[in-house]
Design a protein around this motif. Structure first.
Motif, short mmCIF file in Angstrom:
data_model
loop_
_atom_site.label_atom_id
_atom_site.label_comp_id
_atom_site.label_asym_id
_atom_site.label_seq_id
_atom_site.Cartn_x
_atom_site.Cartn_y
_atom_site.Cartn_z
N GLU B 168 8.51 -10.85 -8.76
CA GLU B 168 7.76 -11.00 -7.51
C GLU B 168 6.64 -9.78 -7.67
OE1 GLU B 168 8.05 -12.94 -4.47
OE2 GLU B 168 8.48 -13.99 -5.94
N PRO B 169 5.55 -9.91 -7.06
CA PRO B 169 4.66 -8.75 -7.22
C PRO B 169 5.22 -7.66 -6.38
CG PRO B 169 3.78 -10.65 -6.04
CD PRO B 169 4.83 -11.33 -6.68
N ILE B 170 4.76 -6.24 -6.73
CA ILE B 170 5.35 -5.15 -6.26
C ILE B 170 4.22 -4.63 -5.32
CG2 ILE B 170 6.27 -2.86 -6.23
CD1 ILE B 170 7.63 -3.91 -9.01
N LEU B 171 4.82 -4.18 -4.07
CA LEU B 171 3.65 -3.71 -3.18
C LEU B 171 3.60 -2.15 -3.56
CD1 LEU B 171 4.69 -5.66 0.15
CD2 LEU B 171 2.67 -6.12 -1.45
N TRP B 172 2.84 -1.87 -4.69
CA TRP B 172 2.77 -0.44 -4.95
C TRP B 172 2.61 0.61 -3.98
CZ3 TRP B 172 4.99 0.40 -9.50
CH2 TRP B 172 5.16 -0.65 -10.47
N LEU B 173 1.41 0.31 -3.17
CA LEU B 173 0.83 1.22 -2.42
C LEU B 173 1.37 0.76 -0.72
CD1 LEU B 173 -2.61 1.62 -3.94
CD2 LEU B 173 -0.47 3.06 -4.43
N SER B 174 1.87 -0.09 -0.32
CA SER B 174 2.21 -0.19 0.82
C SER B 174 3.58 -0.68 1.50
CB SER B 174 1.13 -1.57 1.46
OG SER B 174 1.23 -2.59 0.64
N ASP B 175 4.68 -0.55 0.23
CA ASP B 175 6.05 -0.65 0.57
C ASP B 175 6.63 0.89 0.92
OD1 ASP B 175 8.69 -2.70 -0.67
OD2 ASP B 175 8.89 -0.53 -0.17
N ARG B 176 7.10 0.86 1.73
CA ARG B 176 7.70 2.22 2.35
C ARG B 176 8.49 2.90 1.26
NH1 ARG B 176 12.12 2.64 6.89
NH2 ARG B 176 12.46 4.57 6.18
N ALA B 255 -3.35 11.65 -2.50
CA ALA B 255 -2.47 10.91 -1.65
C ALA B 255 -3.59 9.97 -0.59
CB ALA B 255 -1.58 11.63 -0.94
N VAL B 256 -4.35 10.69 -0.19
CA VAL B 256 -5.63 10.29 0.69
C VAL B 256 -6.18 8.88 0.07
CG1 VAL B 256 -7.82 10.37 1.64
CG2 VAL B 256 -6.04 12.39 1.66
N VAL B 257 -6.36 8.97 -1.04
CA VAL B 257 -7.04 7.80 -1.66
C VAL B 257 -6.31 6.59 -2.03
CG1 VAL B 257 -8.59 7.03 -3.79
CG2 VAL B 257 -8.88 9.33 -2.96
N LEU B 258 -4.91 7.04 -2.30
CA LEU B 258 -4.05 6.10 -2.73
C LEU B 258 -3.50 5.34 -1.76
CD1 LEU B 258 -2.23 7.76 -5.80
CD2 LEU B 258 -3.52 5.52 -5.92
N THR B 259 -2.80 6.01 -0.52
CA THR B 259 -2.05 5.30 0.20
C THR B 259 -2.68 5.75 1.57
OG1 THR B 259 -0.40 7.31 0.34
CG2 THR B 259 0.05 5.58 -0.93
N GLY B 260 -3.36 6.56 1.64
CA GLY B 260 -3.90 7.36 3.02
C GLY B 260 -2.91 7.62 4.05
N GLY B 261 -1.72 8.04 3.26
CA GLY B 261 -0.54 8.61 3.88
C GLY B 261 0.62 7.49 4.31
N GLY B 262 -0.19 6.16 4.31
CA GLY B 262 0.56 5.01 4.68
C GLY B 262 1.84 4.62 3.54
N PRO B 263 2.57 3.59 4.02
CA PRO B 263 2.67 2.87 5.21
C PRO B 263 3.15 3.65 6.45
CG PRO B 263 4.48 2.25 3.80
CD PRO B 263 3.73 2.89 3.07
N GLY B 264 2.51 3.30 7.36
CA GLY B 264 2.89 4.29 8.51
C GLY B 264 2.47 5.74 8.21
N ARG B 265 3.46 6.47 8.20
CA ARG B 265 3.42 8.05 7.78
C ARG B 265 4.29 8.31 6.68
NH1 ARG B 265 -0.48 7.95 10.73
NH2 ARG B 265 -0.73 8.80 12.49
N PHE B 266 4.71 7.28 5.81
CA PHE B 266 5.73 7.29 4.94
C PHE B 266 5.29 8.11 3.74
CE2 PHE B 266 7.88 3.94 7.15
CZ PHE B 266 9.03 4.62 7.40
N THR B 267 4.21 8.36 3.36
CA THR B 267 3.51 9.17 2.43
C THR B 267 2.61 10.22 2.89
OG1 THR B 267 1.80 7.66 1.94
CG2 THR B 267 3.68 7.20 0.78
N GLN B 268 2.69 10.37 4.27
CA GLN B 268 1.85 11.78 4.60
C GLN B 268 2.29 13.12 4.38
OE1 GLN B 268 0.94 12.21 8.65
NE2 GLN B 268 -0.84 12.33 8.61
N THR B 269 1.86 13.59 3.22
CA THR B 269 2.28 14.86 3.06
C THR B 269 1.90 15.89 3.89
OG1 THR B 269 0.32 15.32 1.87
CG2 THR B 269 2.08 14.35 0.52
N ALA B 270 2.71 17.27 3.64
CA ALA B 270 2.24 18.37 4.54
C ALA B 270 0.78 18.77 4.67
CB ALA B 270 3.05 19.46 3.96
N SER B 271 0.23 18.59 3.69
CA SER B 271 -1.38 18.87 3.55
C SER B 271 -2.18 18.01 4.45
CB SER B 271 -1.74 18.85 2.12
OG SER B 271 -1.16 19.87 1.23
N MET B 272 -1.82 16.73 4.22
CA MET B 272 -2.33 15.51 5.02
C MET B 272 -2.16 15.84 6.48
SD MET B 272 -1.71 12.51 2.60
CE MET B 272 -2.47 11.28 3.51
N TYR B 273 -0.86 16.19 6.77
CA TYR B 273 -0.72 16.37 8.44
C TYR B 273 -1.36 17.46 8.90
CZ TYR B 273 2.47 17.07 12.39
OH TYR B 273 2.87 17.23 13.67
#
Lengths: 363, 315
Positions: B168-176, B255-273
């Motif tokens: 199955e295709p993988i949701l690389w950037l939007s699966d938590r 991180a901003v370009v790839l996921t923008g912190g998403g999905p939700g906030r699951f990839t929001q790093t300290a710098s992004m916060y």
């Protein structure tokens, strides 16, 4: 038996020949020193024996076992490096126990052996130090100790004393010789220091440009050099060389203006007759075989003092003879000053004549 | 002879007479000061002043937009207390840690491994080295952009996943669960060459005679690696780890370009916060406080690593 037989060893680095056709036999319990100038191929020979370098041709036999194709580990030799090659992050004890651990000896035996060797080398107080905390001489002993714990029958040593200061080197020379005697092991030792070679070796092998020049006892190498190279390399100051020719009446005529002539004895003349060289030859005489005198006698050569170098235990006087300089070794109390005119005489029994083109010795 | 000497002396005397009064104040000390002043001024305005000012602001509830015309209101440690008791803050640090640790470890292992392979002479070594170094030389934004392109739902990565492996295709950037690892993959791709380069510098500094001594001493490959290579390269590896840890800790652009912190906030790093607090909500005081918390964390971390580095050096 830990005899070593090197047969027709050749090694090239790219297009440069480092060794050509070197054949050398080292007897059991012998201290053999390979002597030669920098770049002669001494270290290459040693590295071939250790297995760190693969020869292009030739064979190496140890105790009758062909080892040419074996890895360094399979050869059971010990190698002492010029730079000591101690493992920097290990203590002296760990450095010395390393080869034993690699052989999977029991811990008690390792400790026993290391302690015994350390005592022998007077480094038993340093076992917990690291190499960086040791002086050059101590590092050198540790390197020796690491070689000795394995109780190998053949020690390969690559200029182990070169990095030591002068006093220590003299001290270690005597100690190495004593050790070799005590261990009754075979030492194959490389150096470019002729004093080391003369003072320690049972036999000296002289190498130049990858070609073996002579293998003999120190006395013979000094008194009966095989060729011009050996004659010039061994001895300090080096042997004086002058052009000469041999005439039909069995006389050696030295120098352009018949500076000195000597009639040869019958046996010497026979040697000359056997030699099929042209008339061109080189006359060689060591500085200690020339005599200087203030009282001019008729059969003496008159020459001018060029420089006087007092060395304490002896004095070297450079005599100028036309365009040539002849070095003469005299007693330290000999008085001479630059510009003096002195009488000079060659010892009529202790001189050599070499073929000019081949360099081979004639007399 | 005496005449010329005298003439020379009078000439230097005249010369000195002219030069001395005009430039005698221009001593080495003044030269030093005049060279340093521009740098110090620049540093003062763009580095030291903001540092001190932001430290002050972190104890106020000032906002650069809302309170532009009012003086900052001192509220003591309220910002710090609020941040440190807020679950969201901790969540961002956990996200960051879950990125930093695997990224740096994988980069270290891969980079050191590649360096071991490259640490010998073979034809094409130079070309391979250059190719391997390319990712490091690209701009992080560029790298992130084309990885986003490859990782999107119908990107080239999923093409292989579906057509080659029949999955199955993988949701690389939007699966938590996958997205954090996608960040790691991109960072590893980009920064492994850096680890390799420093490892290689360390490896080539190990003197060959040590290996030769070990070979004569019958040491095996593992023994040689464990007792010669590793201890000799360790200080440089630690320096590389310090660099990479500090750099990965402040991950932002990729991180901003790839996921923008998403999905939700699951990839929001300290710098992004931090960016969100300071420039999204414009809570300048709180943002400053968060900045200082981050600074303290990384300083502590770096100090631990530096202590480890000094330990390897002294033994």
């Amino acid at each position: 038996m830990a005899g070593l037989v090197i047969e027709k060893l050749s090694k090239n680095f790219g297009k440069t020949a480092a060794l050509s056709n070197v054949s050398l036999t080292i007897k059991d319990s012998e201290f053999l020193i390979l002597l030669g100038p920098t770049g002669a191929g001494k270290t290459t020979t040693l590295r071939c024996v250790a297995g760190l370098e693969k020869p292009n041709q030739g064979t190496i036999e140890m105790d009758g076992r062909l080892i040419t194709k074996l890895s360094p580990a399979e050869r059971d030799v010990a190698f002492v490096f010029q730079s000591y090659a101690l493992y920097p992050r290990k203590t002296v004890f760990q450095n010395m126990s390393f080869p034993l651990e690699a052989r999977k000896l029991s811990q008690t035996e390792i400790e026993q052996r290391v302690n015994e060797i350390a005592r022998k080398l007077a480094i038993d107080g340093l076992l917990n130090r690291r190499p960086a905390q040791l002086s050059g001489g101590q590092q050198q002993r540790v390197a020796l100790g690491r070689a000795m714990v394995r109780q190998p029958r053949l020690f390969l040593m690559d200029e182990p004393l070169t990095n030591l200061d002068f006093t220590l080197r003299v001290e270690m020379r005597a100690e190495l010789k004593r050790l070799q005697n005590e261990l009754a092991a075979t030492f194959f030792y490389v150096t470019n220091d002729q004093v080391e070679a003369m003072s320690m070796a049972d036999r000296i092998a002289i190498l130049d440009h990858g070609v073996l020049q002579q293998v003999d006892t120190p006395e013979n190498v000094y008194n009966h050099p095989a060729n011009l190279f050996v004659a010039g390399f061994v001895g300090n100051p080096r042997m004086n060389f002058l052009d000469c020719r041999i005439d039909k009446n069995a006389r050696v005529i030295v120098g352009k203006d018949d500076l000195w002539r000597i009639s040869l004895t019958r046996s010497l003349f026979e040697k000359v007759a056997q030699h099929k060289g042209g008339g061109e030859a080189v006359f060689g005489i060591r500085p200690e075989d020339v005599e200087l005198s203030n009282e001019a006698e008729t059969d003496m050569i008159r020459a001018e003092v060029y420089v006087v170098e007092p060395l304490g235990d002896r004095t070297i006087v450079d005599m100028r003879l036309g365009s040539e300089i002849i070095k003469v070794k005299v007693a330290p109390n000999f008085e001479a000053a630059s510009g003096d005119s002195l009488g000079m005489q060659f010892d009529s029994e202790r001189f050599h004549v070499f073929d000019k083109s081949s360099g081979e010795i004639i007399i | 002879m005496a005449d010329t000497q005298l003439a020379q002396r009078t000439r230097t005397a005249q010369f000195e007479g002219q030069i001395r009064p005009r430039f005698s104040w221009f001593t080495d000390r003044w030269i030093a000061i005049s060279f340093l002043t521009p740098t110090m001024l620049l540093l003062l305005f763009i580095s030291i002043f903001p540092l001190v000012w932001s430290l002050y602001l972190s104890f106020t509830d000032w906002s650069v937009i809302k309170d532009a015309n009012t003086a900052p209101q001192w509220i003591g440690t309220a910002n710090y207390l609020e941040l440190l008791t807020d679950n969201r803050t901790w969540q961002r640090f956990v996200v960051t840690g879950q990125f930093v640790v695997p990224a740096v470890v994988i980069e270290l292992l891969l980079g050191f491994g590649i360096a071991l392979l490259l640490n010998r002479k073979f034809t094409g070594r130079g070309a391979i080295m250059t190719l391997l170094l390319i990712p490091m030389m690209l701009s992080p934004i560029v790298v992130a952009l084309f990885w986003r392109f490859m990782m999107q739902g119908d990107g080239v990565l999923n093409y292989y996943v579906v057509n080659l492996f029949g999955l199955e295709p993988i949701l690389w950037l939007s699966d938590r669960y996958v997205a954090p690892w996608s960040l790691v993959i991109v960072d590893v791709w980009m920064w492994t060459p850096f680890m390799m380069l420093i490892s290689l510098a360390g490896l080539s500094a190990v003197p060959n005679y040590l290996y030769e001594a070990a070979a004569v001493d019958r040491a095996g490959t593992w023994f040689r690696f464990r007792h010669i290579t590793l201890p000799m390269v360790m200080p440089l590896l630690l320096i590389a780890i310090i660099f990479r840890t500090m750099d990965a800790y402040k991950l932002f652009d990729q991180a901003v370009v790839l996921t923008g912190g998403g999905p939700g906030r699951f990839t929001q790093t300290a710098s992004m916060y931090l960016y969100d607090v300071a420039f999204g909500q414009f809570n300048t005081g709180e943002g400053s406080a968060l900045g200082y918390i981050m600074l303290i964390v990384i300083t502590a971390l770096a100090n631990l690593l530096i202590r480890a580095l000094n330990a390897t050096k002294s033994t």
